[in-house]
Design a protein around this motif. Structure first.
Motif, PDB file in Angstrom:
ATOM      1  N   PRO A  36       0.819  -1.217   0.000  1.00  0.00           N
ATOM      2  CA  PRO A  36       0.000   0.000   0.000  1.00  0.00           C
ATOM      3  C   PRO A  36       0.851   1.264   0.000  1.00  0.00           C
ATOM      4  O   PRO A  36       2.027   1.213   0.369  1.00  0.00           O
ATOM      5  CB  PRO A  36      -0.798  -0.119   1.303  1.00  0.00           C
ATOM      6  CG  PRO A  36      -0.004  -1.020   2.167  1.00  0.00           C
ATOM      7  CD  PRO A  36       0.751  -1.931   1.268  1.00  0.00           C
ATOM      8  N   PRO A  37       0.258   2.380  -0.401  1.00  0.00           N
ATOM      9  CA  PRO A  37       0.972   3.657  -0.259  1.00  0.00           C
ATOM     10  C   PRO A  37       1.177   3.947   1.224  1.00  0.00           C
ATOM     11  O   PRO A  37       0.372   3.539   2.063  1.00  0.00           O
ATOM     12  CB  PRO A  37       0.033   4.681  -0.902  1.00  0.00           C
ATOM     13  CG  PRO A  37      -1.288   4.014  -1.024  1.00  0.00           C
ATOM     14  CD  PRO A  37      -1.048   2.538  -1.036  1.00  0.00           C
ATOM     15  N   LEU A  38       2.276   4.637   1.543  1.00  0.00           N
ATOM     16  CA  LEU A  38       2.579   4.890   2.955  1.00  0.00           C
ATOM     17  C   LEU A  38       2.213   6.316   3.330  1.00  0.00           C
ATOM     18  O   LEU A  38       2.892   6.947   4.131  1.00  0.00           O
ATOM     19  CB  LEU A  38       4.062   4.613   3.221  1.00  0.00           C
ATOM     20  CG  LEU A  38       4.520   3.197   2.878  1.00  0.00           C
ATOM     21  CD1 LEU A  38       5.980   3.008   3.248  1.00  0.00           C
ATOM     22  CD2 LEU A  38       3.652   2.164   3.567  1.00  0.00           C
ATOM     23  N   ASP A  39       1.148   6.830   2.744  1.00  0.00           N
ATOM     24  CA  ASP A  39       0.829   8.236   2.995  1.00  0.00           C
ATOM     25  C   ASP A  39       0.094   8.469   4.307  1.00  0.00           C
ATOM     26  O   ASP A  39       0.033   9.584   4.779  1.00  0.00           O
ATOM     27  CB  ASP A  39       0.031   8.816   1.820  1.00  0.00           C
ATOM     28  CG  ASP A  39      -1.148   7.937   1.443  1.00  0.00           C
ATOM     29  OD1 ASP A  39      -1.237   6.808   1.958  1.00  0.00           O
ATOM     30  OD2 ASP A  39      -1.982   8.375   0.635  1.00  0.00           O
ATOM     31  N   VAL A  40      -0.508   7.425   4.902  1.00  0.00           N
ATOM     32  CA  VAL A  40      -1.236   7.652   6.148  1.00  0.00           C
ATOM     33  C   VAL A  40      -0.668   6.875   7.331  1.00  0.00           C
ATOM     34  O   VAL A  40      -1.080   7.115   8.457  1.00  0.00           O
ATOM     35  CB  VAL A  40      -2.739   7.297   5.996  1.00  0.00           C
ATOM     36  CG1 VAL A  40      -3.440   8.333   5.144  1.00  0.00           C
ATOM     37  CG2 VAL A  40      -2.920   5.911   5.432  1.00  0.00           C
TER      38      VAL A  40
ATOM     39  N   TYR B 297      12.256   9.051   7.474  1.00  0.00           N
ATOM     40  CA  TYR B 297      12.146   9.378   6.052  1.00  0.00           C
ATOM     41  C   TYR B 297      10.705   9.250   5.562  1.00  0.00           C
ATOM     42  O   TYR B 297      10.226  10.078   4.803  1.00  0.00           O
ATOM     43  CB  TYR B 297      13.081   8.498   5.215  1.00  0.00           C
ATOM     44  CG  TYR B 297      13.024   8.852   3.749  1.00  0.00           C
ATOM     45  CD1 TYR B 297      13.389  10.114   3.300  1.00  0.00           C
ATOM     46  CD2 TYR B 297      12.584   7.930   2.791  1.00  0.00           C
ATOM     47  CE1 TYR B 297      13.322  10.461   1.964  1.00  0.00           C
ATOM     48  CE2 TYR B 297      12.505   8.261   1.454  1.00  0.00           C
ATOM     49  CZ  TYR B 297      12.879   9.532   1.044  1.00  0.00           C
ATOM     50  OH  TYR B 297      12.792   9.863  -0.281  1.00  0.00           O
ATOM     51  N   VAL B 298      10.004   8.217   6.024  1.00  0.00           N
ATOM     52  CA  VAL B 298       8.602   8.068   5.613  1.00  0.00           C
ATOM     53  C   VAL B 298       7.792   9.267   6.104  1.00  0.00           C
ATOM     54  O   VAL B 298       6.985   9.849   5.367  1.00  0.00           O
ATOM     55  CB  VAL B 298       8.004   6.743   6.138  1.00  0.00           C
ATOM     56  CG1 VAL B 298       6.509   6.679   5.848  1.00  0.00           C
ATOM     57  CG2 VAL B 298       8.706   5.548   5.501  1.00  0.00           C
ATOM     58  N   ALA B 299       8.056   9.688   7.359  1.00  0.00           N
ATOM     59  CA  ALA B 299       7.363  10.862   7.888  1.00  0.00           C
ATOM     60  C   ALA B 299       7.704  12.088   7.046  1.00  0.00           C
ATOM     61  O   ALA B 299       6.843  12.923   6.753  1.00  0.00           O
ATOM     62  CB  ALA B 299       7.746  11.094   9.341  1.00  0.00           C
TER      63      ALA B 299
END
Lengths: 457, 265
Positions: B176-180, B214-216
């Protein structure tokens, strides 16, 4: 006016007036499809202008440096000087990012415009005698444009383009007998080599542009020499060209087209992100990026590699590695057929006459059907090049997508061929121009209340 | 007959619109509140106010059909012995559990099925089943984004994409996208490897913190260069180049190529 004595002075020495007069009077047929090649030309102009700007800042050097620019996630990472310079272009050079993006968008649209122009030439039979040579020049230009694109794509030395280079290396090395030698010759050793970036650079900014621009000039010179072909509009014959003169009509059309083409490209470069190398990161021999795709015009080559089953053929003691057939043989055959098409067609149809009047696609059902089938092969291979992304869009497993495309690559072009042939025949037999109203049927009411048709006179 | 009809339709339309706003707004607000409460919850992770017995009761009611009375696993769901607090917290807070898809399909992110207190009780119960990783407490540090990007590109980008917009993994699974995903959830995902995702416990805690950072960063930083068209490279780019680029230019060509004097023979 001071200009006139000056012009006279020049003309007395160079005798350009007569030449210019003839040039200004050159007749351009009045049909939009004749402007497609011009779009490609103007994209090329935009590419050269933005490309010169980029060259001022680009460093073709694979030496490792430590990135210390403003993009936090890369700060402190070891990158090549080439990657570093593209990061500098993107974030520190004023207007650098928009120039990069315009250049990249222009490259995508450039090849697209060439393809559409080529389709126009093909489907109207504009390649027939006496224009076979210019067809060959055109195919050469297409090849040069593709090579320009692929070399340019690799220059930023990011992870995505590095993955692309790795694929190219594995294809070259798969050519029987000469492959390994050729790969070493081109890459200067086993991939990845420090030389490759500077070599690509020399090709991308010097050799290929010189050939491309020279080729375009030849292409245009031959066009002027032949005069334009034309559609069979009323008044058009094999002996004349019906249309408007370069001056004053075509000049304004072309200038307008040039400005608007540049405007569209600038708009795209300014508003839409393309190739965010800061997210892909620098090339690293131990990592591959995913999803990894080349730019669209090379997608069909990648697609062939993905669709073709990975079989190695061993015959007469030599092993042909699996990338050879889809990676070298297939594009070779495709370009071979395209290159030879005018001669093949003349040979098959026995039509060796000169043609200044163009065909409508329906008038040559077989040619049109072949063209459509070829186009469909190209489209499906291109989809296969993005099979992981296409699978994601349609919510299908990647493996299933690949199998669907394996069936489609055979079935769809055959279907397209048959259908196109039928439709062309049908339309041609009716001999109606598109949009032309059917002759209405006139009826007469009889005394008994019925209707009968009045025979057309 | 025509008199009242348009007015009726208008009324219906207004009601419909009001209903839609009413239905969407609380949802959106709940989402915002939810992520705020998530951050708080993660800090007090396995606080003493959680109740293993209460958790066990909910477990029996909502989870045992698939995971067994003592979390030992059944044909419908894997054993939960040893997944630890991290595993339970991740699956419950991302709404993946209780599983509601058809058997064999991927568990997907949904709004959580339970309130915060119930989740804490369930987590405490599942954690008590065996020794497994507790809920991590990642540190988001902007100084670590560089190391984080390097690790992310090498370890996560092959599935989630360089810009974390998600991608196909094979076998029909989606990364999944890691946007949330919150920092805690990212850290948990690395510890437990949900679904088709591998476990990244081989990365040191510092490295995992760097990846989380980095994801944040990806979730909050501006994306330079204009509208991002997927951030997954040449496929959408080629599509836009053809449809928008060449499309617009062809419109121009048709306009310019038209005979404006209208005297075409």
């Amino acid at each position: 006016m001071a200009a006139e004595p000056m012009l006279t002075w020049i003309d007395e020495r160079l005798g350009l007036a007569a030449w210019a007069r003839a040039g200004l009077r050159k007749v351009f047929p009045d049909h939009w499809s004749f402007l497609l090649g011009e779009v490609a030309l103007f994209c090329l102009v935009v590419l050269v202008l933005t490309g010169v700007f980029l060259t001022l800042f680009y460093v073709p050097d694979a030496t490792s440096v430590t990135y210390s620019g403003p993009w936090a996630p890369l700060r402190g990472q070891s990158v090549s000087a080439a990657f570093d310079s593209v990061m500098r272009l993107s974030f520190e050079v004023r207007a650098g990012l928009v120039m990069r993006q315009i250049h990249h968008w222009a490259a995508l649209v450039f090849v697209a415009a060439i393809v559409v122009h080529l389709l126009r030439i093909f489907f109207t039979g504009a390649f027939r005698r006496p224009r076979e040579i210019n067809w060959l020049v055109g195919i050469g230009l297409l090849l040069l444009a593709l090579t320009m694109g692929i070399t340019g794509y690799s220059l930023p030395d990011d992870l995505l383009s590095g993955t692309g280079l790795r694929v190219i290396y594995s294809v070259v090395i798969a050519i029987p007998f000469i492959g390994p030698y050729l790969a070493f010759l081109v890459f200067g050793g086993e991939f990845p080599t420090p030389e490759i970036i500077s070599r690509l650079f020399v090709f991308h900014v010097m050799l290929l542009p010189a050939l491309l621009i020279g080729g375009v000039l030849v292409h245009l010179a031959i066009l002027v020499r032949h005069k334009h072909s034309q559609y069979a509009v009323p008044g058009a014959t094999e002996e004349n060209v019906v249309g408007r003169a370069f001056w004053p009509s075509q000049v304004f059309k072309s200038t307008g087209l040039a400005i608007l083409t540049a405007a569209v490209l600038a708009l795209m470069g300014g508003l839409i992100q393309i190739n965010p190398i800061w997210a892909y990161g620098p090339f690293d021999a131990t990592t591959v990026s995913s999803p990894a795709q080349p730019d669209w015009y090379a997608g069909w080559l990648d697609g062939a590699l993905r669709l073709f089953p990975p079989i190695e053929i061993t015959a007469l003691g030599i092993t042909i590695p699996s990338p050879f057939i889809p990676g070298v043989l297939l594009p070779g055959v495709a370009f071979g057929v395209m290159t030879l098409w005018p001669f093949l067609e003349a040979w098959v149809t026995g039509d060796h006459a000169e043609h200044q009047l163009l065909d409508g696609p329906r008038e040559k059902p077989l040619r049109t059907a072949f063209g459509v089938a070829g186009l469909l092969v190209f489209v499906i291979l291109t989809l296969a090049g993005g099979n992981d992304v296409v699978a994601l869009v349609f919510g299908v497993p990647v493996e299933a997508m690949t199998n669907i495309l394996r069936v489609a690559i055979v079935a769809v072009p055959l279907l397209g061929f048959g259908l196109t042939y039928r439709i062309c025949r049908e339309l041609f037999d009716r001999r109606e121009a598109p949009g032309q109203r059917r002759a209405s049927v006139r009826l007469r009411r009889t005394a008994a209340g019925g209707f009968e048709e009045i025979e057309p006179d | 007959m025509t008199g009242p009809m348009p007015r009726l339709r208008l009324l219906a339309l207004v009601l419909l619109a009001a209903g839609a706003v009413g239905a969407l707004l609380p949802g959106a607000m709940a989402k915002a509140n939810h992520s705020a409460s998530l951050r708080e919850a993660s800090h007090s992770s396995l606080a003493s106010d959680s109740d293993v017995n209460a958790g066990h009761a909910v477990f029996n009611a909502r989870c045992a059909t698939c995971h067994g009375d003592a979390g030992q696993g059944t044909a419908l769901g894997p054993s939960l012995v040893g997944v630890g607090g991290a595993g339970a917290d991740f699956e419950l807070r991302t709404g993946r559990m209780p599983f509601s898809g058809s058997p064999g399909t991927q568990a997907v992110r949904k709004p959580p099925a339970f309130d915060d207190a119930t989740i804490r009780n369930l987590v405490a119960y599942v954690a008590s089943l065996g020794t497994g990783p507790p809920i991590p407490e990642p540190r988001v540090d902007t100084a670590a984004v560089s190391a984080g990007q390097h690790l992310f590109i090498a370890n996560c980008a092959p599935c989630h994409g360089a810009t974390a917009r998600g991608g196909a993994v094979g076998g029909g699974a989606l990364a999944p996208p890691l946007d949330v995903a919150t920092p805690v959830q990212v850290a948990e995902a690395m510890l437990i490897g949900p679904g088709e995702m591998p476990v990244f416990s081989s990365l040191s805690e510092t490295d995992r913190n760097a990846v989380v950072s980095y994801v944040a960063y990806l979730q909050t930083q501006p994306d330079p260069g204009g509208v991002s068209i997927g951030g997954i490279g040449p496929v959408p780019e080629g599509f836009v180049g053809w449809v928008l680029g060449l499309g617009l230019i062809l419109v121009v060509v048709l306009v310019v190529g038209r005979d404006w004097r209208g005297s075409r023979a």
